[in-house]
Design a protein around this motif. Sequence first.
Motif, PDB file in Angstrom:
ATOM      1  N   ALA A 112       3.560   3.061  10.149  1.00 12.34           N
ATOM      2  CA  ALA A 112       2.539   2.192  10.734  1.00 12.34           C
ATOM      3  C   ALA A 112       2.800   0.731  10.354  1.00 12.34           C
ATOM      4  N   CYS A 113       3.261   0.503   9.136  1.00 12.08           N
ATOM      5  CA  CYS A 113       3.607  -0.861   8.711  1.00 12.08           C
ATOM      6  C   CYS A 113       4.751  -1.422   9.547  1.00 12.08           C
ATOM      7  N   GLN A 114       5.743  -0.577   9.816  1.00 15.82           N
ATOM      8  CA  GLN A 114       6.871  -1.010  10.648  1.00 15.82           C
ATOM      9  C   GLN A 114       6.403  -1.351  12.061  1.00 15.82           C
ATOM     10  N   LEU A 115       5.539  -0.507  12.608  1.00 14.73           N
ATOM     11  CA  LEU A 115       5.008  -0.781  13.951  1.00 14.73           C
ATOM     12  C   LEU A 115       4.189  -2.064  13.971  1.00 14.73           C
ATOM     13  N   GLN A 116       3.397  -2.308  12.938  1.00 13.86           N
ATOM     14  CA  GLN A 116       2.604  -3.528  12.851  1.00 13.86           C
ATOM     15  C   GLN A 116       3.514  -4.748  12.791  1.00 13.86           C
ATOM     16  N   THR A 117       4.587  -4.657  12.022  1.00  8.97           N
ATOM     17  CA  THR A 117       5.533  -5.764  11.917  1.00  8.97           C
ATOM     18  C   THR A 117       6.191  -6.049  13.264  1.00  8.97           C
ATOM     19  N   GLU A 118       6.592  -4.981  13.955  1.00 11.89           N
ATOM     20  CA  GLU A 118       7.185  -5.160  15.280  1.00 11.89           C
ATOM     21  C   GLU A 118       6.206  -5.772  16.262  1.00 11.89           C
ATOM     22  N   ALA A 119       4.961  -5.327  16.217  1.00 10.28           N
ATOM     23  CA  ALA A 119       3.938  -5.869  17.125  1.00 10.28           C
ATOM     24  C   ALA A 119       3.673  -7.332  16.807  1.00 10.28           C
ATOM     25  N   ASP A 120       3.648  -7.688  15.541  1.00  4.88           N
ATOM     26  CA  ASP A 120       3.406  -9.081  15.158  1.00  4.88           C
ATOM     27  C   ASP A 120       4.561  -9.990  15.562  1.00  4.88           C
ATOM     28  N   MET A 134      -0.389  12.991  -0.393  1.00  3.11           N
ATOM     29  CA  MET A 134      -0.324  11.542  -0.570  1.00  3.11           C
ATOM     30  C   MET A 134       1.072  11.006  -0.248  1.00  3.11           C
ATOM     31  N   ALA A 135       2.097  11.740  -0.660  1.00  2.00           N
ATOM     32  CA  ALA A 135       3.464  11.323  -0.348  1.00  2.00           C
ATOM     33  C   ALA A 135       3.700  11.356   1.167  1.00  2.00           C
ATOM     34  N   GLY A 136       3.213  12.404   1.812  1.00  2.00           N
ATOM     35  CA  GLY A 136       3.346  12.487   3.270  1.00  2.00           C
ATOM     36  C   GLY A 136       2.610  11.357   3.973  1.00  2.00           C
ATOM     37  N   LEU A 137       1.406  11.050   3.510  1.00  2.00           N
ATOM     38  CA  LEU A 137       0.656   9.946   4.104  1.00  2.00           C
ATOM     39  C   LEU A 137       1.336   8.600   3.860  1.00  2.00           C
ATOM     40  N   SER A 138       2.054   8.479   2.758  1.00  2.00           N
ATOM     41  CA  SER A 138       2.757   7.222   2.498  1.00  2.00           C
ATOM     42  C   SER A 138       3.860   6.993   3.527  1.00  2.00           C
ATOM     43  N   HIS A 176       0.826  -1.207   0.000  1.00  2.00           N
ATOM     44  CA  HIS A 176       0.000   0.000   0.000  1.00  2.00           C
ATOM     45  C   HIS A 176       0.861   1.259   0.000  1.00  2.00           C
ATOM     46  N   VAL A 177       1.981   1.199   0.677  1.00  2.00           N
ATOM     47  CA  VAL A 177       2.901   2.347   0.701  1.00  2.00           C
ATOM     48  C   VAL A 177       3.423   2.609  -0.712  1.00  2.00           C
ATOM     49  N   ARG A 178       3.861   1.556  -1.391  1.00  2.00           N
ATOM     50  CA  ARG A 178       4.360   1.718  -2.766  1.00  2.00           C
ATOM     51  C   ARG A 178       3.268   2.224  -3.701  1.00  2.00           C
ATOM     52  N   ARG A 179       2.070   1.686  -3.546  1.00  2.00           N
ATOM     53  CA  ARG A 179       0.964   2.140  -4.399  1.00  2.00           C
ATOM     54  C   ARG A 179       0.646   3.612  -4.165  1.00  2.00           C
ATOM     55  N   LEU A 180       0.644   4.037  -2.916  1.00  2.00           N
ATOM     56  CA  LEU A 180       0.346   5.434  -2.604  1.00  2.00           C
ATOM     57  C   LEU A 180       1.424   6.361  -3.155  1.00  2.00           C
ATOM     58  N   ARG A 181       2.666   5.966  -3.049  1.00  2.54           N
ATOM     59  CA  ARG A 181       3.757   6.788  -3.594  1.00  2.54           C
ATOM     60  C   ARG A 181       3.690   6.840  -5.126  1.00  2.54           C
ATOM     61  N   TRP A 182       3.391   5.713  -5.750  1.00  3.83           N
ATOM     62  CA  TRP A 182       3.282   5.678  -7.205  1.00  3.83           C
ATOM     63  C   TRP A 182       2.143   6.584  -7.674  1.00  3.83           C
ATOM     64  N   SER A 183       1.037   6.541  -6.973  1.00  2.00           N
ATOM     65  CA  SER A 183      -0.093   7.395  -7.312  1.00  2.00           C
ATOM     66  C   SER A 183       0.262   8.873  -7.161  1.00  2.00           C
ATOM     67  N   ALA A 184       1.007   9.224  -6.110  1.00  3.19           N
ATOM     68  CA  ALA A 184       1.426  10.614  -5.912  1.00  3.19           C
ATOM     69  C   ALA A 184       2.333  11.085  -7.048  1.00  3.19           C
TER      70      ALA A 184
END
Length: 171
Positions: free
Chosen positions: A160-168, A150-154, A102-110
Motif C-alpha cells: 500500500a505504501c508503494q501504491l501511495q508513492t506511485e499515486a503521489d 502482523m508480519a503478513g499485514l506488514s 509503519h511497516v518497519r514498526r509492525l515487523r519489529w513488533s511481530a
Amino acid sequence: MTDTQKKIQKSSKVLSVVFLVFVCACVLHGLKVLLSVLWLMINRPGAMEYFSVRLPYAGYWELFLHQLVYVLTWAAYAAAFIPVYQIFRDISREYTPFRSLHVRRLRWSAVLLAAVYTLELGLGAINSVLAGGTLNFTLALDPFLLPLAMAGLSFILDYACQLQTEADTTL
C-alpha cells in the motif's frame, strides 16, 4: 479530508489510547514483579515463606531466576506493543497511514512478540523441570498466529505504501 480518512484517524486515536494503556499496564506489572524480586533479595526468609505457597518446588536462586525472567517477559510485552501504539498515534495525527516507518514498526513488533512467546515456552519448560525434574512442555501454536498475522499485514502495508508513492508521483 474524506469521511474514510476521518474514520481512520478517529479509530486510530482510540486504538492508540488502548495500546498506551496496555503498555502502561505491562510496565506497571513488570515493576511490581521487579519489586518482589528486590523484596526477595532483601527479606530472604520471609519472601521464601511467602513464595513457597505459590512455587513449592523452588529454592532461593530458582525463585529469583523465575521472577527475573518474568520481569523480562513483561518488559518484552511492553516493548513489543510500543511500536503498535506509535503506528496508531502517528496515523491519528497524519494525513496518510501509508508510511514505510509503519511497516518497519509492525515487523519489529511481530519479531518481538514471537520472541516473547518463545521465551514463555522456555519458561514453561524450566518450570516443569523445577517442579518435577523432567522436561515437559506444551507447544501451543496459537500464540504465534498474532506475530504471523502482523508480519503478513506488514507486507500488505508495504505494498500500500508503494501504491501511495506511485499515486503521489503520478499526480
